[in-house]
Design a protein around this motif. Structure first.
Motif, PDB file in Angstrom:
ATOM      1  N   ASP A   1       0.809  -1.212   0.000  1.00 12.17           N
ATOM      2  CA  ASP A   1       0.000   0.000   0.000  1.00 12.17           C
ATOM      3  C   ASP A   1       0.846   1.268   0.000  1.00 12.17           C
ATOM      4  OD1 ASP A   1      -2.481  -1.367   0.066  1.00 12.17           O
ATOM      5  OD2 ASP A   1      -2.206  -1.730   2.216  1.00 12.17           O
ATOM      6  N   GLN A   2       2.128   1.152  -0.344  1.00 14.00           N
ATOM      7  CA  GLN A   2       3.054   2.285  -0.398  1.00 14.00           C
ATOM      8  C   GLN A   2       3.404   2.854   0.970  1.00 14.00           C
ATOM      9  OE1 GLN A   2       4.326   3.727  -3.578  1.00 14.00           O
ATOM     10  NE2 GLN A   2       3.680   1.662  -4.077  1.00 14.00           N
ATOM     11  N   ARG A   3       3.088   2.126   2.037  1.00 17.59           N
ATOM     12  CA  ARG A   3       3.463   2.582   3.377  1.00 17.59           C
ATOM     13  C   ARG A   3       4.943   2.296   3.603  1.00 17.59           C
ATOM     14  NH1 ARG A   3      -1.746   0.438   4.354  1.00 17.59           N
ATOM     15  NH2 ARG A   3      -3.213   2.037   5.104  1.00 17.59           N
ATOM     16  N   LEU A   4       5.616   3.259   4.203  1.00 15.02           N
ATOM     17  CA  LEU A   4       7.049   3.136   4.421  1.00 15.02           C
ATOM     18  C   LEU A   4       7.340   2.180   5.572  1.00 15.02           C
ATOM     19  CD1 LEU A   4       9.861   4.239   3.544  1.00 15.02           C
ATOM     20  CD2 LEU A   4       9.623   5.929   5.384  1.00 15.02           C
ATOM     21  N   LEU A   5       8.115   1.147   5.297  1.00 17.93           N
ATOM     22  CA  LEU A   5       8.545   0.198   6.326  1.00 17.93           C
ATOM     23  C   LEU A   5       9.924   0.539   6.871  1.00 17.93           C
ATOM     24  CD1 LEU A   5       7.435  -3.144   4.613  1.00 17.93           C
ATOM     25  CD2 LEU A   5       6.173  -1.790   6.308  1.00 17.93           C
ATOM     26  N   GLY A   6      10.723   1.238   6.092  1.00 16.93           N
ATOM     27  CA  GLY A   6      12.069   1.591   6.515  1.00 16.93           C
ATOM     28  C   GLY A   6      12.895   2.039   5.327  1.00 16.93           C
ATOM     29  N   THR A   7      14.134   2.397   5.597  1.00 15.64           N
ATOM     30  CA  THR A   7      15.045   2.831   4.544  1.00 15.64           C
ATOM     31  C   THR A   7      16.337   2.030   4.629  1.00 15.64           C
ATOM     32  OG1 THR A   7      16.002   4.572   5.935  1.00 15.64           O
ATOM     33  CG2 THR A   7      14.135   5.175   4.527  1.00 15.64           C
ATOM     34  N   ILE A   8      17.038   1.987   3.519  1.00 12.78           N
ATOM     35  CA  ILE A   8      18.370   1.374   3.457  1.00 12.78           C
ATOM     36  C   ILE A   8      19.270   2.342   2.714  1.00 12.78           C
ATOM     37  CG2 ILE A   8      19.750  -0.556   2.593  1.00 12.78           C
ATOM     38  CD1 ILE A   8      17.226  -2.261   2.742  1.00 12.78           C
ATOM     39  N   THR A   9      20.320   2.798   3.364  1.00 10.09           N
ATOM     40  CA  THR A   9      21.256   3.715   2.732  1.00 10.09           C
ATOM     41  C   THR A   9      22.466   2.958   2.198  1.00 10.09           C
ATOM     42  OG1 THR A   9      22.543   4.163   4.728  1.00 10.09           O
ATOM     43  CG2 THR A   9      20.560   5.511   4.359  1.00 10.09           C
ATOM     44  N   ASP A  10      23.227   3.653   1.395  1.00  8.50           N
ATOM     45  CA  ASP A  10      24.484   3.083   0.909  1.00  8.50           C
ATOM     46  C   ASP A  10      25.381   2.693   2.079  1.00  8.50           C
ATOM     47  OD1 ASP A  10      26.429   2.944  -1.614  1.00  8.50           O
ATOM     48  OD2 ASP A  10      27.537   3.866   0.034  1.00  8.50           O
ATOM     49  N   GLY A  11      25.415   3.537   3.120  1.00  6.37           N
ATOM     50  CA  GLY A  11      26.225   3.222   4.297  1.00  6.37           C
ATOM     51  C   GLY A  11      25.744   1.973   5.010  1.00  6.37           C
ATOM     52  N   ASP A  12      24.423   1.772   5.100  1.00  2.00           N
ATOM     53  CA  ASP A  12      23.885   0.555   5.720  1.00  2.00           C
ATOM     54  C   ASP A  12      24.385  -0.689   4.986  1.00  2.00           C
ATOM     55  OD1 ASP A  12      22.383   2.039   7.570  1.00  2.00           O
ATOM     56  OD2 ASP A  12      20.674   2.175   6.196  1.00  2.00           O
ATOM     57  N   VAL A  13      24.366  -0.605   3.656  1.00  4.05           N
ATOM     58  CA  VAL A  13      24.825  -1.741   2.841  1.00  4.05           C
ATOM     59  C   VAL A  13      26.294  -2.022   3.091  1.00  4.05           C
ATOM     60  CG1 VAL A  13      25.297  -2.483   0.478  1.00  4.05           C
ATOM     61  CG2 VAL A  13      23.074  -1.483   1.052  1.00  4.05           C
ATOM     62  N   ARG A  14      27.122  -0.988   3.081  1.00  6.83           N
ATOM     63  CA  ARG A  14      28.562  -1.193   3.225  1.00  6.83           C
ATOM     64  C   ARG A  14      28.905  -1.721   4.621  1.00  6.83           C
ATOM     65  NH1 ARG A  14      31.032   1.295  -1.499  1.00  6.83           N
ATOM     66  NH2 ARG A  14      29.583   2.805  -2.375  1.00  6.83           N
ATOM     67  N   ARG A  15      28.196  -1.243   5.647  1.00  7.18           N
ATOM     68  CA  ARG A  15      28.429  -1.785   6.990  1.00  7.18           C
ATOM     69  C   ARG A  15      28.044  -3.261   7.051  1.00  7.18           C
ATOM     70  NH1 ARG A  15      27.522   3.702   8.354  1.00  7.18           N
ATOM     71  NH2 ARG A  15      25.273   3.515   7.971  1.00  7.18           N
TER      72      ARG A  15
ATOM     73  N   ASN B   1      32.013   5.669  -5.198  1.00  9.83           N
ATOM     74  CA  ASN B   1      31.240   6.860  -4.892  1.00  9.83           C
ATOM     75  C   ASN B   1      31.959   7.656  -3.807  1.00  9.83           C
ATOM     76  OD1 ASN B   1      29.330   8.748  -3.959  1.00  9.83           O
ATOM     77  ND2 ASN B   1      27.626   7.402  -4.488  1.00  9.83           N
ATOM     78  N   LEU B   2      32.666   8.706  -4.204  1.00  5.25           N
ATOM     79  CA  LEU B   2      33.453   9.491  -3.249  1.00  5.25           C
ATOM     80  C   LEU B   2      32.565  10.243  -2.260  1.00  5.25           C
ATOM     81  CD1 LEU B   2      36.213  10.927  -5.603  1.00  5.25           C
ATOM     82  CD2 LEU B   2      36.390   8.985  -4.044  1.00  5.25           C
ATOM     83  N   ALA B   3      31.387  10.674  -2.706  1.00  6.20           N
ATOM     84  CA  ALA B   3      30.470  11.342  -1.790  1.00  6.20           C
ATOM     85  C   ALA B   3      30.006  10.377  -0.707  1.00  6.20           C
ATOM     86  CB  ALA B   3      29.273  11.911  -2.556  1.00  6.20           C
ATOM     87  N   ALA B   4      29.771   9.119  -1.082  1.00  2.00           N
ATOM     88  CA  ALA B   4      29.362   8.119  -0.094  1.00  2.00           C
ATOM     89  C   ALA B   4      30.496   7.841   0.893  1.00  2.00           C
ATOM     90  CB  ALA B   4      28.953   6.828  -0.796  1.00  2.00           C
ATOM     91  N   LEU B   5      31.740   7.842   0.409  1.00  2.43           N
ATOM     92  CA  LEU B   5      32.890   7.664   1.297  1.00  2.43           C
ATOM     93  C   LEU B   5      32.935   8.771   2.337  1.00  2.43           C
ATOM     94  CD1 LEU B   5      35.682   6.716   2.270  1.00  2.43           C
ATOM     95  CD2 LEU B   5      36.682   7.889   0.295  1.00  2.43           C
ATOM     96  N   LEU B   6      32.781  10.014   1.905  1.00  2.00           N
ATOM     97  CA  LEU B   6      32.851  11.136   2.841  1.00  2.00           C
ATOM     98  C   LEU B   6      31.712  11.066   3.859  1.00  2.00           C
ATOM     99  CD1 LEU B   6      34.443  13.702   3.498  1.00  2.00           C
ATOM    100  CD2 LEU B   6      32.864  14.955   2.023  1.00  2.00           C
ATOM    101  N   ARG B   7      30.528  10.711   3.404  1.00  2.00           N
ATOM    102  CA  ARG B   7      29.385  10.595   4.306  1.00  2.00           C
ATOM    103  C   ARG B   7      29.599   9.467   5.313  1.00  2.00           C
ATOM    104  NH1 ARG B   7      26.446  12.654   1.157  1.00  2.00           N
ATOM    105  NH2 ARG B   7      26.136  10.938  -0.290  1.00  2.00           N
ATOM    106  N   PHE B   8      30.091   8.336   4.840  1.00  2.00           N
ATOM    107  CA  PHE B   8      30.382   7.182   5.697  1.00  2.00           C
ATOM    108  C   PHE B   8      31.414   7.562   6.758  1.00  2.00           C
ATOM    109  CE2 PHE B   8      32.201   3.033   6.702  1.00  2.00           C
ATOM    110  CZ  PHE B   8      31.119   2.163   6.620  1.00  2.00           C
ATOM    111  N   HIS B   9      32.424   8.306   6.331  1.00  2.00           N
ATOM    112  CA  HIS B   9      33.470   8.776   7.238  1.00  2.00           C
ATOM    113  C   HIS B   9      32.889   9.653   8.347  1.00  2.00           C
ATOM    114  CE1 HIS B   9      37.219  10.764   8.501  1.00  2.00           C
ATOM    115  NE2 HIS B   9      36.626  11.925   8.264  1.00  2.00           N
TER     116      HIS B   9
END
Length: 353
Positions: A38-52, A232-240
């Motif tokens: 029904d398009q209800r949000l159950l949660g999110t997954i970020t690039d950082g979540d995946v890498r961790r 993804n250098l932006a993802a690296l900086l955010r992860f840092h």
């Protein structure tokens, strides 16, 4: 949100980590939204979540329950841009899903749309090496200027920097520096602002930071200029930043297979036999995110100093040094065989760069 508007951002709850990576990469905004029928949000997954998750050893076929963030920051549809910007600043995030009164996703807002695309964070490219292992190709040409595909390798690297949202490049040069400077100039043709750090002699992979020690007043990226990668250098900086690290090292999974049966021996007796086992390691990928305070750990005098020396100095001080797993394409062009492989891979991974 009309599911046809942002189809690449949406995942069902039964998806796998592999599907989450494909979703995040296809959307190119470092997040996937997990929704029900029904398009209800159950949660999110970020690039950082995946890498961790990858650092924890999760399989690409693992379910999303291993990495999903079930209480993401959200806002009601119609929230003002000012309020959204305050939320993003307060929670150090770059995307906020907008929900209706029934928790259905109706839109998603990105920080870059609120404050502009280009980051002032400097990217330091180490381009001063002589490339001795690639001779005779590098006798008159700096290794980063060797052509891969239809352009110099360094031009591809700079394109990746630009496309990741960075505009300021500090380029350390030494061997055949004029070749590099004459080709790229001030970087304007590439949409970049390039300044050159001229090494009076070879300063290693970190020594040139001493030339701009006073200018580095915010977290910055350091990258070897002889890497062919779409990390993804932006993802690296955010992860840092999320890890509150003094330094963060880009790491790459490396598998080493023993070509023989390995015999385990206890005392004089065979305890087990493993046929051609494979061992996995994380190796240094030559990409770093660095806090300005780390530069203070370097010797004050201008001499050869490597990024690995700086990492060891940070560890000796008990500082936090993080690791960022590179799941994208990555190749260190150190040998002639690597250079040949780079030619064959370029069309597949960088044809649009």
């Amino acid at each position: 949100m009309d599911p046809t508007r942002f189809p690449s951002l949406l995942l069902g709850p039964s998806a796998t980590l592999r599907e989450a990576i494909a979703c995040i990469d296809a959307g190119a905004i470092e997040i996937a939204l997990v929704i029900d029928a029904d398009q209800r949000l159950l949660g999110t997954i970020t690039d950082g979540d995946v890498r961790r998750g990858l650092l924890r050893g999760l399989s690409l076929d693992a379910g999303l329950q291993e990495v999903i963030h079930r209480t993401p920051v959200t806002a009601p549809a119609g929230t003002s841009p000012e309020a959204l910007l305050r939320l993003m600043t307060e929670h150090a995030i770059e995307q906020i899903p907008l929900l209706d009164g029934d928790d259905r996703v109706v839109d998603i807002v990105f920080l870059r749309h609120l404050v502009g695309e280009r980051s002032n964070t400097p990217v330091v490219l180490m381009a001063g090496g002589q490339g001795q292992r690639l001779r005779p190709l590098t006798e008159q040409t700096p290794k980063p200027m060797l052509h891969v595909g239809d352009k110099p390798l360094l031009e591809t690297v700079l394109g990746q920097v630009r496309d990741a949202g960075f505009g300021k490049v500090l380029m350390a040069v030494n061997f055949q520096a004029d070749v590099i400077r004459d080709h790229f100039g001030d970087g304007g043709d590439l949409g970049l602002d390039i300044a050159y750090l001229h090494e009076p002699h070879a300063l290693g992979s970190a020594g040139a930071l001493n030339l701009v020690r006073e200018e580095l007043d915010e977290p910055f990226i350091v990258m070897n200029a002889d890497l062919l990668t779409n990390v993804n250098l932006a993802a690296l900086l955010r992860f840092h930043r999320e890890g509150a690290n003094l330094m963060t090292i880009g790491v790459r999974r490396f598998e080493l297979q023993v070509p023989y049966g390995v015999v385990e021996i206890e005392d004089e007796h065979v305890s087990s036999l493993r046929e051609k086992p494979s061992f996995g390691f994380f190796v240094n990928a030559g990409v770093y995110a660095v806090e300005p305070a780390a530069v203070a750990l370097m010797p004050a005098e201008l001499r050869a100093f490597n990024m690995t020396d700086l990492v060891e100095a940070a560890l000796a001080r008990g500082e936090r040094v993080g690791s960022f797993p590179i799941r994208e394409y990555w190749l260190d062009i150190g040998q002639l065989a690597d250079y040949q492989r780079a030619h064959s891979d370029h069309a597949t991974y960088f044809s649009a760069t």
